[in-house]
Motif scaffolding. Structure first.
Motif, mmCIF file in Angstrom:
data_model
loop_
_atom_site.group_PDB
_atom_site.id
_atom_site.type_symbol
_atom_site.label_atom_id
_atom_site.label_comp_id
_atom_site.label_asym_id
_atom_site.label_seq_id
_atom_site.Cartn_x
_atom_site.Cartn_y
_atom_site.Cartn_z
ATOM 1 N N ASN A 95 44.154 42.398 43.797
ATOM 2 C CA ASN A 95 43.491 41.709 44.907
ATOM 3 C C ASN A 95 44.458 40.802 45.658
ATOM 4 O O ASN A 95 44.407 40.706 46.895
ATOM 5 N N LYS A 126 31.783 36.710 35.036
ATOM 6 C CA LYS A 126 32.949 37.307 35.688
ATOM 7 C C LYS A 126 32.818 38.830 35.768
ATOM 8 O O LYS A 126 33.173 39.448 36.773
ATOM 9 N N TYR A 184 32.884 40.945 39.245
ATOM 10 C CA TYR A 184 33.950 41.923 39.489
ATOM 11 C C TYR A 184 33.388 43.337 39.639
ATOM 12 O O TYR A 184 33.853 44.096 40.493
ATOM 13 N N SER A 229 32.201 43.859 43.053
ATOM 14 C CA SER A 229 33.220 43.623 44.094
ATOM 15 C C SER A 229 33.041 42.274 44.784
ATOM 16 O O SER A 229 33.118 42.161 46.020
ATOM 17 N N PHE A 236 40.686 42.919 33.893
ATOM 18 C CA PHE A 236 40.715 41.600 34.545
ATOM 19 C C PHE A 236 42.068 41.294 35.191
ATOM 20 O O PHE A 236 42.152 40.972 36.379
ATOM 21 N N PHE A 252 38.121 42.735 48.463
ATOM 22 C CA PHE A 252 38.080 42.985 47.021
ATOM 23 C C PHE A 252 38.328 44.476 46.800
ATOM 24 O O PHE A 252 37.502 45.317 47.160
ATOM 25 N N GLN A 302 43.108 43.569 38.017
ATOM 26 C CA GLN A 302 42.217 43.350 39.159
ATOM 27 C C GLN A 302 42.635 42.125 39.954
ATOM 28 O O GLN A 302 42.652 42.148 41.196
ATOM 29 N N ASN A 304 38.238 47.067 44.326
ATOM 30 C CA ASN A 304 37.646 47.281 43.000
ATOM 31 C C ASN A 304 38.359 48.431 42.274
ATOM 32 O O ASN A 304 38.333 49.574 42.726
#
Length: 561
Positions: free
Chosen positions: A261, A35, A39, A42, A254, A58, A257, A60
């Motif tokens: 998104n 993961k 991430y 991106s 996490f 995405f 993010q 970032n």
């Protein structure tokens, strides 16, 4: 003996089983690293397209946090200094530090440090492997360890997986003198090498290396022996109890993010609808597409008015506010505020608030930097111990630049003393002031010739050396005004007491202070020469027994160091 079935079971457990940090809080290192990689680059784990076939965006927010952290915790090779421990020899410490700095330059030690600081914020942990005196970075994607171990030393197993083509495997097998390596090449396919460290059933710590082809069932044992310890060095950003892997900036981001998104892609979808132009009318006779089926200026005869469908997104403000809250939450978690990113602060932001945010972030990263510096110290100690062993034989050291100036000063001080004592024993008188100045000038001119010196250090020169390692991690908190004041005070102290460094008690107190200031005590060994000059000016005085220098002089090698 460890067979392939044991390694396979441990790898299956590592990849497929999760550990319980507490109650239902589960963690799987393999999935976590996967993961993180997605991430940071991106990418969505489940693909770039949603259920309707539209590409997902995405946004970032973790990469900038990694950049901020990398800059905040970084320090350089020049910040690593050696200090003489109690009852140690300052000159030997000086030579070891120069020897180490030369080794660091030749082996690109600075690049290794920079890579550690770059990868720590991303993965939370970095592992280096010592192979034949050198250190290599381990890819955590191919690294398995007991997930709930506190350190690698506590882990019941450590497995590193290597993949080679037949030519690579053949070369590596010959370099390491592996036996039966040809059996692993019978399939002529890709070879996977499993390198395991851990205890066996008899509690012996073993190193086991097994090579296996694509269709091989049990693999071929290349190495199986008992070792004292594993060859890995570990560094962690933030440690969480109950798991081995540290917590990096990507993992800390996490949740923000994911929600950021979602909000961004909702707004992207909304922008598709906002771009459409739709009209509505109850009259069935109206043409269906006004953009394509009517001309500019045409008059429409309809039984019911035509009105445009309202496609305005009335949730933009609320969505923007929620997005800002999640971004702020990410900044608070990772301490990557605007002031740490070097960006302009919002207007009307109080100066006190700015200073408080900067102070909090500096304290947070300063603690992390200190923890990393402690790990780096242990690593450097290991390097120096191996370095001392490898240089236990007679070897040459090239001295140039500012190091040459320091070394010349040491040589001049010692050589002037020896020449003066030799003059006294030969002439049976103390030279005049003019003769002494001429002697000094001749010695200095002879020693200062050339832009470099290559000195021969005798065997066992570093034997019984007592030293400590200091890492200056002051960073942005370094106060140049305080440092300047300390140096001025030192000059005043030396002026008031010229023989300051000749008194063993005073020198014992001052030496560690000078080393913390970045000044080697051997650079200031002018006290003996000053005493000799005073003796010459007085025209008399006792003559001490000559003392040979504690370090080599140009063109000669001392064996009584």
């Amino acid at each position: 003996m460890i067979d392939f079935s044991t390694i396979k079971n441990e790898l299956d457990n590592f990849e497929n089983e999760s550990i319980d940090i507490i109650d239902d809080l589960k963690f799987n290192q393999r999935e976590n690293i996967k993961k993180i990689v997605y991430y940071y680059n991106s990418e969505f784990i489940k693909g770039k397209y949603d259920d309707q076939g539209d590409r997902k965006a995405f946004f970032n927010v973790s990469k900038v946090s990694c950049d901020v952290c990398e800059k905040a915790i970084d320090f350089d090779v020049k910040d690593i200094t050696l200090r003489t421990a109690q009852k140690g020899a300052e000159v030997k410490t000086w030579f070891l530090e120069k020897d180490f700095k030369h080794w660091a330059k030749e082996n690109q030690f600075g690049k290794k440090l920079n890579r550690i600081f770059h990868e720590l914020p991303i993965y939370g942990s970095v592992v280096l492997k010592k192979v034949k005196g050198d250190y290599y970075f381990v890819d955590l994607k191919n690294f398995a360890v007991q997930q709930d171990a506190d350190t690698l030393t506590d882990a019941s197993y450590i497995i590193e997986v290597h993949t080679y083509n037949p030519l690579q495997f053949k070369r590596i097998a010959k370099e390491n003198n592996w036996e039966d390596w040809e059996k692993a090449l019978e399939e002529k396919t890709q070879i996977t090498v499993y390198e395991r460290y851990g205890e066996d059933d008899d509690l012996n710590y073993r190193r086991t290396i097994i090579a296996k082809g694509e269709s091989g069932s049990e693999g071929v044992i290349m190495v199986d022996d008992i070792v004292e310890e594993h060859p890995y060095w570990e560094f962690h950003l933030n440690k969480l109890s109950g798991r081995w892997q540290g917590v990096g900036m990507v993992e800390m981001s996490f949740e923000p993010q994911v929600r950021i998104n979602q909000l961004i892609n909702q707004r992207v979808k909304s922008s598709y609808w906002n771009a459409l132009r739709l009209w509505q009318c109850k009259d069935p006779g109206v043409k269906r597409n006004l953009l394509e089926d009517v001309k500019n200026g045409e008059i429409l005869q309809v039984n019911d008015p035509i009105s445009q469908v309202d496609m305005v997104d009335r949730n933009v403000v609320a969505s923007e506010n929620e997005l800002n809250r999640w971004v702020n939450n990410k900044n608070e978690i990772t301490f990557s505020y605007d002031v740490m990113r070097g960006e302009a602060l919002p207007s009307r932001t109080p100066l006190g608030t700015t200073q408080l945010l900067a102070s909090q972030a500096t304290s947070y990263f300063g603690q992390i930097q200190e923890n990393i510096a402690l790990d780096v110290k242990e690593w450097v100690f290991d390097i120096l111990e191996g370095f001392r062993i490898s240089n236990s034989k007679e070897h040459n050291l090239k001295i140039i630049g500012s190091d040459l100036e320091e070394y010349n000063l040491m040589l001049i001080n010692t050589r002037v003393k020896n020449e003066l004592l030799g003059y006294i024993f030969k002439k049976l008188r103390i030279p005049t002031k003019e003769e002494f100045e001429l002697l000094k000038a001749m010695v200095a001119e002879n020693i200062k010739k050339g832009k470099e010196k290559i000195e021969t250090l005798p065997s066992d020169f570093f034997k019984d050396l007592k030293y400590e390692i200091d890492i200056m991690i002051t960073g942005e908190s370094f106060d140049s005004s305080v440092d300047n004041a300390n140096r001025i005070a030192l000059i005043q102290l030396m002026s008031s007491d010229p023989a300051l460094f000749n008194d063993p008690r005073k020198r014992k107190v001052l030496a560690p202070i000078l080393e913390r200031m970045g000044i080697s005590p051997v650079e200031l060994d002018g006290g003996e020469q000053q005493n000799l000059q005073e003796m010459v000016q007085r025209g008399g005085g006792g003559v001490s027994k000559p003392v040979m220098p504690a370090y080599p002089t140009p063109g000669e090698t001392r064996t009584n160091l």
